[in-house]
Design a protein around this motif. Structure first.
Motif, PDB file in Angstrom:
ATOM      1  N   ILE A 198       0.881  -1.171   0.000  1.00 14.78           N
ATOM      2  CA  ILE A 198       0.000   0.000   0.000  1.00 14.78           C
ATOM      3  C   ILE A 198       0.917   1.219   0.000  1.00 14.78           C
ATOM      4  O   ILE A 198       1.838   1.296   0.811  1.00 14.78           O
ATOM      5  CB  ILE A 198      -0.875   0.024   1.284  1.00 14.78           C
ATOM      6  CG1 ILE A 198      -1.744  -1.231   1.380  1.00 14.78           C
ATOM      7  CG2 ILE A 198      -1.733   1.283   1.337  1.00 14.78           C
ATOM      8  CD1 ILE A 198      -2.821  -1.341   0.357  1.00 14.78           C
ATOM      9  N   ALA A 224      -7.551  -0.049  -1.419  1.00 13.36           N
ATOM     10  CA  ALA A 224      -7.174   0.912  -0.374  1.00 13.36           C
ATOM     11  C   ALA A 224      -7.926   2.215  -0.613  1.00 13.36           C
ATOM     12  O   ALA A 224      -7.968   2.702  -1.743  1.00 13.36           O
ATOM     13  CB  ALA A 224      -5.668   1.173  -0.404  1.00 13.36           C
ATOM     14  N   THR A 234      -8.056  -0.591   4.199  1.00 13.33           N
ATOM     15  CA  THR A 234      -7.742  -1.536   3.123  1.00 13.33           C
ATOM     16  C   THR A 234      -8.586  -2.799   3.247  1.00 13.33           C
ATOM     17  O   THR A 234      -8.974  -3.196   4.348  1.00 13.33           O
ATOM     18  CB  THR A 234      -6.255  -1.955   3.144  1.00 13.33           C
ATOM     19  OG1 THR A 234      -5.964  -2.595   4.400  1.00 13.33           O
ATOM     20  CG2 THR A 234      -5.337  -0.778   2.961  1.00 13.33           C
TER      21      THR A 234
END
Length: 469
Positions: A198, A224, A234
């Protein structure tokens, strides 16, 4: 005595599918293997990606056009490959962008009352990706800024008003990008990538602000999204293929603030977030349910509210912005669920006895006016969304026409028209001329439509008389 049940005004939110006659029927929803929502909604129109032979197309239906949709209903069909993602402009309810397997991004202006004939010419085509474009998302607060991400692992930020690619983020993602989401004021983006990382990125500085590797251990796609307070939520999969929901503080991404494990199913969870109520709705592709959670400031941060369950699995999902909801019925969310052959609205309601406006359910929400112009944002300015009250229901203003300002044939035509109008009649303003032209066009298209319908009626009458004989 300790409270056993957490107090929340959203504890009793319930979902309800509308009656059959309020659904959109006989729609061939796209079968393309891509994990996007396939549906985009705003207070005027619902757009649905459909199966199309020899290219890509999507339907744009006025919200009131429910019932069976004729096979000959006009489509938006300018792409040469299947359409993968569509997104309505938050600042103009007649402008929609689409990304396709043909590597292009196209921006379309839909007529005020919907399509009368199929549309194959976009207002602007944006070319810069070398592989298919699977993600499209407009900037939340600045006018005419569009972000696209492709399977070439690039993110491009476009100034749609000039048709130029202004920012190109090339070397940040080593693998396919699953999704991209702007934060509340559009100063940062967060991305989920196939390398299980992420990333929080400042697109104007072209720097990675925060990164978490292996946010979810599983191999299946993640999502996300930014929340109101700057945290990132997420969805993904554990190593044991359990579906997870996690919350991250971008200041310290080593450990998640919380992780919720849900079930073992292989459908990707698409999160839809309401910043006004802090409720997040999770719709799994291929699931037949919508789970919803409330996000709060105190541990455990994510609180399960309820599940809306139905019999049919969903192929995709559209989410209505807050200004398109019916505040008199305490509606706090409306989804447009795609089946194989139809689109079914699902209404989420908070049960209340009073008929008065419930201001605790409807704080001021993001309106359709942009806080910044594109140039201001590229120069480094930020602007929070301009809020509107929903007290008397949302009344749409007049959308200003979307124009692309660059050297092209279109511009010359516009210039000639204005010269002609000023020389012939000084008193009439170009604005009223344009308005008159728009009305004449609409009248012409309605005449054409009536003509075609008359022909059809004559044919049907002939067929009926043959049958009667």
């Amino acid at each position: 005595m300790r409270r056993v049940v957490r107090q929340s005004k959203f504890r009793h939110v319930f979902g309800q599918a509308v009656k059959n006659d309020q659904c959109y029927d006989d729609i061939r929803v796209s079968r393309v293997t891509w994990d996007s929502a396939f549906c985009a909604v705003n207070p005027k129109f619902v757009a649905i990606i459909i199966e199309a032979s020899g290219g890509g197309a999507f339907l744009v239906l006025p919200l009131h056009k429910t019932g069976r949709i004729d096979k000959s209903y006009p489509t938006v069909c300018g792409h040469t490959g299947p359409v993968l993602d569509i997104d309505w402009c938050p600042h103009n309810d007649q402008v929609i962008a689409s990304g396709s397997e043909d590597c292009t991004v196209m921006v379309w202006q839909i007529p005020e009352n919907g399509l009368v004939t199929s549309m194959s010419e976009p207002v602007v085509a944006l070319e810069g990706h070398s592989k298919r474009v699977g993600i499209i998302t407009w900037h939340p607060t600045a006018r005419n800024i569009l972000l696209s991400a492709g399977c070439d692992n690039q993110i491009i930020v476009w100034n749609v008003g000039t048709g130029e690619a202004m920012i190109n983020l090339e070397d940040m993602h080593p693998d396919v990008i699953y999704n991209v989401c702007w934060n509340r004021n559009g100063s940062l983006i967060c991305t989920a990538c196939k390398d299980k990382s992420i990333r929080v990125i400042d697109p104007r500085q072209q720097t990675i602000v925060a990164e978490k590797e292996k946010a979810h251990e599983g191999a299946r796609p993640m999502r996300a999204i930014f929340l109101n307070d700057g945290n990132v939520l997420t969805t993904g999969f554990s190593r044991m293929s359990e579906r997870q929901l996690a919350l991250w503080n971008i200041q310290s991404m080593e450990e998640p603030m919380t992780v919720n494990e849900m079930d073992t199913s292989n459908g990707v969870l698409l999160p839809f977030y309401d910043p006004d109520t802090n409720v997040v709705y999770l719709c799994g592709k291929g699931d037949s349910s919508i789970r919803y959670f409330e996000i709060t400031d105190e541990a455990p941060y994510v609180h399960f509210l309820n599940t809306f369950a139905s019999k049919e699995p969903q192929r995709g999902m559209g989410y209505m912005p807050k200004r398109g909801l019916d505040v008199n019925k305490c509606e706090i969310a409306r989804f447009y669920k795609l089946h194989e052959r139809k689109c079914e609205p699902i209404v989420m309601t908070v049960p209340r006895k009073s008929d008065l406006f419930q201001d605790d359910l409807y704080p001021d929400t993001a309106g359709p006016d942009p806080a910044l112009e594109a140039e201001e944002w590229f120069e480094g300015k930020n602007g929070d969304p301009i809020l509107i009250s929903l007290k008397n229901g949302y009344v749409p203003g007049k959308n200003r026409e979307f124009k692309v300002v660059k050297k092209n044939i279109l511009d010359n035509k516009v210039a000639k028209k204005t010269e002609h109008s000023s020389s012939s009649n000084k008193s009439s303003s170009p604005k009223s001329e344009a308005k008159l032209e728009e009305i004449l066009k609409e009248i012409k298209s309605l005449k054409d439509m009536i003509g075609s319908q008359e022909k059809r009626i004559v044919q049907l009458e002939e067929q009926m008389s043959k049958i009667a004989i």
